[in-house]
Design a protein around this motif. Structure first.
Motif, PDB file in Angstrom:
ATOM      1  N   PHE A  76       0.797  -1.231  -0.086  1.00  0.00           N
ATOM      2  CA  PHE A  76      -0.358  -0.363  -0.138  1.00  0.00           C
ATOM      3  C   PHE A  76       0.526   1.053  -0.031  1.00  0.00           C
ATOM      4  N   PHE A  77       0.367   2.235  -0.718  1.00  0.00           N
ATOM      5  CA  PHE A  77       1.159   3.535  -0.660  1.00  0.00           C
ATOM      6  C   PHE A  77       0.433   4.658  -0.446  1.00  0.00           C
ATOM      7  N   THR A  78       0.662   6.042  -0.169  1.00  0.00           N
ATOM      8  CA  THR A  78       0.557   6.903   0.055  1.00  0.00           C
ATOM      9  C   THR A  78       0.199   7.650  -1.690  1.00  0.00           C
ATOM     10  N   THR A  79       0.706   8.407  -2.348  1.00  0.00           N
ATOM     11  CA  THR A  79       0.044   9.574  -3.062  1.00  0.00           C
ATOM     12  C   THR A  79      -0.046  10.609  -3.398  1.00  0.00           C
ATOM     13  N   PRO A  80       0.477  11.793  -4.326  1.00  0.00           N
ATOM     14  CA  PRO A  80       0.471  13.257  -3.898  1.00  0.00           C
ATOM     15  C   PRO A  80      -0.734  13.662  -3.349  1.00  0.00           C
ATOM     16  N   LYS A  81      -2.025  13.306  -4.135  1.00  0.00           N
ATOM     17  CA  LYS A  81      -2.561  13.521  -3.342  1.00  0.00           C
ATOM     18  C   LYS A  81      -3.796  13.451  -1.716  1.00  0.00           C
ATOM     19  N   ARG A  82      -3.208  11.907  -1.283  1.00  0.00           N
ATOM     20  CA  ARG A  82      -3.327  11.381  -0.300  1.00  0.00           C
ATOM     21  C   ARG A  82      -2.653  11.373   0.859  1.00  0.00           C
ATOM     22  N   ALA A  83      -0.924  12.361   0.666  1.00  0.00           N
ATOM     23  CA  ALA A  83       0.314  12.122   1.193  1.00  0.00           C
ATOM     24  C   ALA A  83      -0.276  13.129   2.338  1.00  0.00           C
ATOM     25  N   ARG A  84      -0.622  14.243   2.826  1.00  0.00           N
ATOM     26  CA  ARG A  84      -1.476  14.522   3.402  1.00  0.00           C
ATOM     27  C   ARG A  84      -2.516  14.406   4.828  1.00  0.00           C
ATOM     28  N   TYR A  85      -2.827  13.323   3.992  1.00  0.00           N
ATOM     29  CA  TYR A  85      -4.718  12.469   4.866  1.00  0.00           C
ATOM     30  C   TYR A  85      -2.873  12.195   5.927  1.00  0.00           C
ATOM     31  N   LYS A  86      -3.640  11.751   7.262  1.00  0.00           N
ATOM     32  CA  LYS A  86      -3.460  11.204   8.290  1.00  0.00           C
ATOM     33  C   LYS A  86      -4.097   9.057   8.598  1.00  0.00           C
ATOM     34  N   GLY A  87      -3.245   8.375   8.642  1.00  0.00           N
ATOM     35  CA  GLY A  87      -3.832   7.097   8.949  1.00  0.00           C
ATOM     36  C   GLY A  87      -3.823   6.626   7.679  1.00  0.00           C
ATOM     37  N   ILE A  88      -4.896   5.726   7.819  1.00  0.00           N
ATOM     38  CA  ILE A  88      -5.948   5.078   6.662  1.00  0.00           C
ATOM     39  C   ILE A  88      -6.426   5.663   5.697  1.00  0.00           C
ATOM     40  N   HIS A  89      -6.291   7.271   6.051  1.00  0.00           N
ATOM     41  CA  HIS A  89      -6.773   7.995   4.494  1.00  0.00           C
ATOM     42  C   HIS A  89      -5.328   8.830   3.990  1.00  0.00           C
ATOM     43  N   LYS A  90      -4.652   7.830   4.319  1.00  0.00           N
ATOM     44  CA  LYS A  90      -3.135   8.551   3.578  1.00  0.00           C
ATOM     45  C   LYS A  90      -3.059   7.641   2.501  1.00  0.00           C
ATOM     46  N   ILE A  91      -3.808   6.265   3.003  1.00  0.00           N
ATOM     47  CA  ILE A  91      -3.538   5.192   1.452  1.00  0.00           C
ATOM     48  C   ILE A  91      -4.693   5.615  -0.129  1.00  0.00           C
ATOM     49  N   GLY A  92      -4.009   5.374  -1.358  1.00  0.00           N
ATOM     50  CA  GLY A  92      -4.302   5.935  -2.417  1.00  0.00           C
ATOM     51  C   GLY A  92      -3.927   5.024  -2.961  1.00  0.00           C
ATOM     52  N   HIS A  93      -2.929   4.262  -2.948  1.00  0.00           N
ATOM     53  CA  HIS A  93      -2.436   2.889  -3.681  1.00  0.00           C
ATOM     54  C   HIS A  93      -2.206   1.855  -3.651  1.00  0.00           C
ATOM     55  N   VAL A  94      -2.791   0.520  -4.457  1.00  0.00           N
ATOM     56  CA  VAL A  94      -2.171  -0.728  -3.684  1.00  0.00           C
ATOM     57  C   VAL A  94      -1.762  -1.653  -4.913  1.00  0.00           C
ATOM     58  N   ALA A  95      -0.453  -2.691  -4.863  1.00  0.00           N
ATOM     59  CA  ALA A  95      -0.616  -3.275  -5.851  1.00  0.00           C
ATOM     60  C   ALA A  95      -0.511  -4.680  -5.319  1.00  0.00           C
ATOM     61  N   ILE A  96       0.784  -5.469  -6.036  1.00  0.00           N
ATOM     62  CA  ILE A  96       0.592  -7.121  -5.446  1.00  0.00           C
ATOM     63  C   ILE A  96       2.247  -6.850  -5.762  1.00  0.00           C
ATOM     64  N   PHE A  97       3.192  -7.546  -5.171  1.00  0.00           N
ATOM     65  CA  PHE A  97       4.517  -7.474  -5.382  1.00  0.00           C
ATOM     66  C   PHE A  97       4.540  -8.897  -5.271  1.00  0.00           C
ATOM     67  N   ILE A  98       5.827  -8.855  -6.182  1.00  0.00           N
ATOM     68  CA  ILE A  98       5.334  -9.937  -7.170  1.00  0.00           C
ATOM     69  C   ILE A  98       7.517 -11.161  -6.630  1.00  0.00           C
ATOM     70  N   GLY A  99       7.667 -10.144  -6.358  1.00  0.00           N
ATOM     71  CA  GLY A  99       9.315 -10.297  -5.502  1.00  0.00           C
ATOM     72  C   GLY A  99      10.257  -9.936  -6.709  1.00  0.00           C
ATOM     73  N   LEU A 104       2.934  -5.589  -9.262  1.00  0.00           N
ATOM     74  CA  LEU A 104       1.883  -5.515 -10.886  1.00  0.00           C
ATOM     75  C   LEU A 104       1.183  -5.105 -10.325  1.00  0.00           C
ATOM     76  N   HIS A 105       0.683  -3.967 -11.163  1.00  0.00           N
ATOM     77  CA  HIS A 105      -0.106  -2.557 -10.665  1.00  0.00           C
ATOM     78  C   HIS A 105      -0.685  -2.334 -12.207  1.00  0.00           C
ATOM     79  N   THR A 106      -1.822  -1.339 -11.654  1.00  0.00           N
ATOM     80  CA  THR A 106      -2.019  -0.671 -12.423  1.00  0.00           C
ATOM     81  C   THR A 106      -1.694   1.026 -12.292  1.00  0.00           C
ATOM     82  N   SER A 107      -1.657   2.180 -12.455  1.00  0.00           N
ATOM     83  CA  SER A 107      -1.868   3.425 -12.026  1.00  0.00           C
ATOM     84  C   SER A 107      -1.536   4.551 -12.784  1.00  0.00           C
ATOM     85  N   ARG A 108      -2.241   5.676 -12.510  1.00  0.00           N
ATOM     86  CA  ARG A 108      -1.809   6.620 -13.009  1.00  0.00           C
ATOM     87  C   ARG A 108      -0.660   6.361 -13.929  1.00  0.00           C
ATOM     88  N   VAL A 109       0.454   6.572 -13.238  1.00  0.00           N
ATOM     89  CA  VAL A 109       2.124   6.418 -13.634  1.00  0.00           C
ATOM     90  C   VAL A 109       1.977   5.771 -14.756  1.00  0.00           C
TER      91      VAL A 109
END
Length: 137
Positions: A76-99, A104-109
Motif C-alpha cells: 500500500f502506497f500514498t499518492t500526492p493527493k493523499r499524502a496530507r492525510y493521516k492513518g488509513i486515509h493516507k492510502i491511495g494505491h495498492v499493488a501486488i508484490f511479485i518478488g 504488479l499493478h495499474t496506476s496513473r503512472v
C-alpha cells in the motif's frame, strides 16, 4: 501464503498486462482497471474476496513488516493527493508484490496494468503491507 498460490495469483494478474488504467473502474470489468479493482479481481479469481477500495483492502488480512514481505502480499502506497492525510486515509494505491523488488499493478503512472520496480518512485511512497492469503479475513 503458499508459494504455489502466490505464483497462480501473479500469473493470473500478468495475463492483464497492458489493460488500460481508468480511475474508478467498476468491479468485475476486465477491459479496464484501477489499482483496487485490479487487485480485487485477481484475488477474487482465486477465492479471496476483497473490498473495493485500497483503503478498505488495507483493513483485511494480516499486517506484514516491510522487511518480511513475500510474493503475493499486497503493498500500500500514498499518492500526492493523499499524502496530507493521516492513518488509513493516507492510502491511495495498492499493488501486488511479485518478488525481485517489483510490483504488479495499474496506476496513473503507467496508465495500464504493468510491472514496476519499487525503486525509486514507489519505494518512497510505500506505507504498509498486508498478507491476505492463508489469514482469516
Amino acid at each position: 501464503m503458499s508459494l504455489q498460490k502466490a505464483k497462480r495469483i501473479i500469473k493470473n494478474g500478468k495475463e492483464f498486462l497492458g489493460t488500460p488504467y481508468v480511475f474508478g473502474a467498476e468491479s468485475g470489468r476486465t477491459d479496464r482497471f484501477d489499482c483496487s479493482s485490479f487487485v480485487q479481481y485477481v484475488y477474487g479469481a482465486h477465492g479471496i474476496i476483497l473490498p473495493r477500495t485500497s483503503r478498505q483492502q488495507y483493513l483485511i488480512g494480516k499486517s506484514v513488516p516491510l522487511t518480511s514481505v513475500r510474493r503475493g502480499d499486497l503493498l500500500f502506497f500514498t499518492t500526492p493527493k493523499r499524502a496530507r492525510y493521516k492513518g488509513i486515509h493516507k492510502i491511495g494505491h495498492v499493488a501486488i508484490f511479485i518478488g525481485n523488488n517489483s510490483i504488479l499493478h495499474t496506476s496513473r503512472v503507467e496508465k495500464k496494468v504493468a510491472i514496476a520496480s519499487l525503486e525509486p518512485y514507489w519505494r518512497k511512497k510505500l506505507i504498509g503491507a498486508r498478507r491476505v492469503v492463508d489469514t482469516p479475513l
